[in-house]
Design a protein around this motif. Structure first.
Motif, PDB file in Angstrom:
ATOM      1  N   ASN A  47       0.814  -1.200   0.000  1.00  0.00           N
ATOM      2  CA  ASN A  47       0.000   0.000   0.000  1.00  0.00           C
ATOM      3  C   ASN A  47       0.852   1.256   0.000  1.00  0.00           C
ATOM      4  OD1 ASN A  47      -2.354  -1.532   0.123  1.00  0.00           O
ATOM      5  ND2 ASN A  47      -2.277  -1.659   2.357  1.00  0.00           N
ATOM      6  N   GLY A  48       1.996   1.213   0.675  1.00  0.00           N
ATOM      7  CA  GLY A  48       2.826   2.397   0.806  1.00  0.00           C
ATOM      8  C   GLY A  48       3.669   2.655  -0.424  1.00  0.00           C
ATOM      9  N   GLN A  49       4.179   3.879  -0.517  1.00  0.00           N
ATOM     10  CA  GLN A  49       5.034   4.224  -1.633  1.00  0.00           C
ATOM     11  C   GLN A  49       6.462   3.788  -1.356  1.00  0.00           C
ATOM     12  OE1 GLN A  49       4.691   8.460  -1.912  1.00  0.00           O
ATOM     13  NE2 GLN A  49       5.863   8.850  -0.063  1.00  0.00           N
ATOM     14  N   SER A  50       7.250   3.707  -2.410  1.00  0.00           N
ATOM     15  CA  SER A  50       8.634   3.277  -2.259  1.00  0.00           C
ATOM     16  C   SER A  50       9.437   4.338  -1.509  1.00  0.00           C
ATOM     17  CB  SER A  50       9.250   3.019  -3.632  1.00  0.00           C
ATOM     18  OG  SER A  50       9.272   4.210  -4.392  1.00  0.00           O
ATOM     19  N   VAL A  51      10.566   3.913  -0.966  1.00  0.00           N
ATOM     20  CA  VAL A  51      11.459   4.820  -0.247  1.00  0.00           C
ATOM     21  C   VAL A  51      12.708   5.010  -1.095  1.00  0.00           C
ATOM     22  CG1 VAL A  51      12.708   5.239   1.896  1.00  0.00           C
ATOM     23  CG2 VAL A  51      10.584   3.924   1.937  1.00  0.00           C
ATOM     24  N   SER A  52      13.025   6.250  -1.422  1.00  0.00           N
ATOM     25  CA  SER A  52      14.159   6.517  -2.300  1.00  0.00           C
ATOM     26  C   SER A  52      15.482   6.353  -1.560  1.00  0.00           C
ATOM     27  CB  SER A  52      14.069   7.938  -2.867  1.00  0.00           C
ATOM     28  OG  SER A  52      14.295   8.894  -1.845  1.00  0.00           O
ATOM     29  N   VAL A  53      16.521   6.082  -2.320  1.00  0.00           N
ATOM     30  CA  VAL A  53      17.851   5.930  -1.739  1.00  0.00           C
ATOM     31  C   VAL A  53      18.310   7.237  -1.101  1.00  0.00           C
ATOM     32  CG1 VAL A  53      20.284   5.494  -2.266  1.00  0.00           C
ATOM     33  CG2 VAL A  53      18.513   4.065  -3.295  1.00  0.00           C
ATOM     34  N   SER A  54      17.991   8.355  -1.723  1.00  0.00           N
ATOM     35  CA  SER A  54      18.406   9.645  -1.157  1.00  0.00           C
ATOM     36  C   SER A  54      17.743   9.891   0.195  1.00  0.00           C
ATOM     37  CB  SER A  54      18.067  10.786  -2.123  1.00  0.00           C
ATOM     38  OG  SER A  54      16.670  10.866  -2.346  1.00  0.00           O
ATOM     39  N   ASP A  87       2.924  -3.373   6.351  1.00  0.00           N
ATOM     40  CA  ASP A  87       4.335  -3.585   6.018  1.00  0.00           C
ATOM     41  C   ASP A  87       4.969  -4.624   6.937  1.00  0.00           C
ATOM     42  OD1 ASP A  87       4.690  -1.639   3.867  1.00  0.00           O
ATOM     43  OD2 ASP A  87       4.341  -0.134   5.409  1.00  0.00           O
ATOM     44  N   LEU A  88       4.628  -4.564   8.227  1.00  0.00           N
ATOM     45  CA  LEU A  88       5.148  -5.564   9.162  1.00  0.00           C
ATOM     46  C   LEU A  88       4.650  -6.956   8.785  1.00  0.00           C
ATOM     47  CD1 LEU A  88       4.630  -3.711  12.573  1.00  0.00           C
ATOM     48  CD2 LEU A  88       6.666  -3.720  11.127  1.00  0.00           C
ATOM     49  N   GLU A  89       3.389  -7.038   8.412  1.00  0.00           N
ATOM     50  CA  GLU A  89       2.818  -8.328   8.025  1.00  0.00           C
ATOM     51  C   GLU A  89       3.472  -8.861   6.757  1.00  0.00           C
ATOM     52  OE1 GLU A  89      -1.242  -7.164   7.780  1.00  0.00           O
ATOM     53  OE2 GLU A  89      -1.678  -7.641   9.887  1.00  0.00           O
ATOM     54  N   VAL A  90       3.779  -7.968   5.824  1.00  0.00           N
ATOM     55  CA  VAL A  90       4.462  -8.388   4.598  1.00  0.00           C
ATOM     56  C   VAL A  90       5.858  -8.918   4.921  1.00  0.00           C
ATOM     57  CG1 VAL A  90       5.489  -7.567   2.441  1.00  0.00           C
ATOM     58  CG2 VAL A  90       3.162  -6.900   3.044  1.00  0.00           C
ATOM     59  N   MET A  91       6.587  -8.212   5.789  1.00  0.00           N
ATOM     60  CA  MET A  91       7.915  -8.678   6.192  1.00  0.00           C
ATOM     61  C   MET A  91       7.844 -10.078   6.780  1.00  0.00           C
ATOM     62  SD  MET A  91       9.887  -5.494   8.000  1.00  0.00           S
ATOM     63  CE  MET A  91      11.189  -6.593   8.547  1.00  0.00           C
ATOM     64  N   LYS A 163      15.459  -3.894  -6.736  1.00  0.00           N
ATOM     65  CA  LYS A 163      14.058  -3.692  -6.371  1.00  0.00           C
ATOM     66  C   LYS A 163      13.964  -2.629  -5.291  1.00  0.00           C
ATOM     67  CE  LYS A 163      13.704  -7.999  -5.212  1.00  0.00           C
ATOM     68  NZ  LYS A 163      13.202  -9.311  -4.715  1.00  0.00           N
ATOM     69  N   ASP A 164      12.757  -2.299  -4.913  1.00  0.00           N
ATOM     70  CA  ASP A 164      12.511  -1.305  -3.870  1.00  0.00           C
ATOM     71  C   ASP A 164      13.149  -1.763  -2.553  1.00  0.00           C
ATOM     72  OD1 ASP A 164      11.506   0.568  -2.135  1.00  0.00           O
ATOM     73  OD2 ASP A 164       9.395   0.208  -2.597  1.00  0.00           O
ATOM     74  N   PRO A 165      13.995  -0.932  -1.932  1.00  0.00           N
ATOM     75  CA  PRO A 165      14.639  -1.328  -0.673  1.00  0.00           C
ATOM     76  C   PRO A 165      13.762  -1.101   0.555  1.00  0.00           C
ATOM     77  CG  PRO A 165      15.409   0.836  -1.303  1.00  0.00           C
ATOM     78  CD  PRO A 165      14.488   0.374  -2.419  1.00  0.00           C
ATOM     79  N   ARG A 166      12.477  -0.845   0.343  1.00  0.00           N
ATOM     80  CA  ARG A 166      11.558  -0.470   1.421  1.00  0.00           C
ATOM     81  C   ARG A 166      11.612  -1.423   2.612  1.00  0.00           C
ATOM     82  NH1 ARG A 166       6.811   2.361   1.903  1.00  0.00           N
ATOM     83  NH2 ARG A 166       5.202   1.496   3.254  1.00  0.00           N
ATOM     84  N   TYR A 167      11.479  -2.722   2.360  1.00  0.00           N
ATOM     85  CA  TYR A 167      11.406  -3.671   3.471  1.00  0.00           C
ATOM     86  C   TYR A 167      12.771  -3.949   4.088  1.00  0.00           C
ATOM     87  CZ  TYR A 167       6.614  -4.255   2.017  1.00  0.00           C
ATOM     88  OH  TYR A 167       5.306  -4.006   1.703  1.00  0.00           O
TER      89      TYR A 167
END
Length: 260
Positions: A47-54, A87-91, A163-167
């Motif tokens: 559901n959340g947006q990705s988190v950028s490297v910057s 997000d916690l549940e996905v992890m 891929k997205d480093p979010r998790y």
């Protein structure tokens, strides 16, 4: 491959025997525990947006510059605030998929520890950030924090190439809270390793059977963990043996120094 050689050393060091149970082997299990960067699963819907490297680099810089645990807690809480329960549940679900082929008895015990590592750490983080904690938070964090933050920034930048480093970032944030604010092992006491050894605590010191075995794993948590390398096996039954040994030492000291 360096990681494979290291995991082979783990396998020899912590296993009570050299045989793998059906399904994934001890080498796979060790990799799942010590290397948060390893993730071969396709990206989950989120559901959340990705988190950028910057964004991650800036946050890591702020964390590394924290002069007290309270300051560090504030930065971590702010960053964790961009994530939600989903997000916690996905992890947790992703880790469950990774260990699906491990022997059931071991897998269930490992998953129990991982749930504490994710949901327990998040719950304590939220509570502590809301109630403000005590004077212990005015102490400076472990000096290893700066190196840890630099490692997190590099790990997330490397992950972003695939891929997205979010998790991965969320994993490192929760571990930063556990290791540098709470001064506890990244993996909770009781976390089982293949072969039967566990992360343990004895007389105020956290013990890990593989603490010094993962220094060459690029993005591992181990080099920054407050646990120390155990000098003897950490099977669950060893606690009773340590207690008996300490009792005998105390009795010997009593008879030597007080009873002549």
């Amino acid at each position: 491959m360096r990681l494979r050689r290291i995991l082979e050393r783990f396998r020899r060091f912590i296993g009570r025997d050299a045989r793998d149970a059906p399904g994934a082997g001890s080498r796979d299990a060790c990799s799942f525990i010590i290397d948060p960067f390893t993730d071969n699963w396709e990206e989950d819907e989120k559901n959340g947006q990705s988190v950028s490297v910057s964004t991650i680099r800036k946050a890591c810089q702020r964390m590394g510059e924290a002069t007290t645990k309270r300051d560090l807690l504030g930065v971590i809480a702010c960053e964790v605030g961009i994530f939600d329960l989903h997000d916690l549940e996905v992890m947790n679900a992703r880790f469950k998929r990774k260990v699906a082929d491990l022997p059931e008895n071991y897998r269930d015990r490992l998953l129990e520890s991982v749930r504490e590592e994710i949901f327990g750490a998040h719950h304590r983080l939220i509570l502590l950030s809301r109630n403000g904690g005590g004077p212990e938070l005015d102490a400076p964090p472990n000096p290893a924090l700066r190196a840890y933050c630099a490692m997190v920034a590099e790990a997330c930048a490397e992950k972003a190439r695939e891929k997205d480093p979010r998790y991965l970032y969320l994993k490192y944030l929760l571990s930063a809270f556990t290791m540098f604010v709470m001064e506890e092992p990244a993996h909770p006491v009781g976390t089982p390793f293949p072969g039967g050894q566990i992360v343990d605590e004895w007389e105020g010191t956290y013990l890990c059977p593989v603490r010094d075995k993962a220094n060459d794993v690029a993005f591992a948590l181990c080099p920054y963990c407050p646990a120390v390398q155990s000098k003897e096996p950490t099977y669950p039954e060893m606690r009773a043996r340590r207690y008996e040994r300490r009792k005998r030492e105390c009795l010997a000291n009593y008879w030597t120094n007080y009873k002549g």
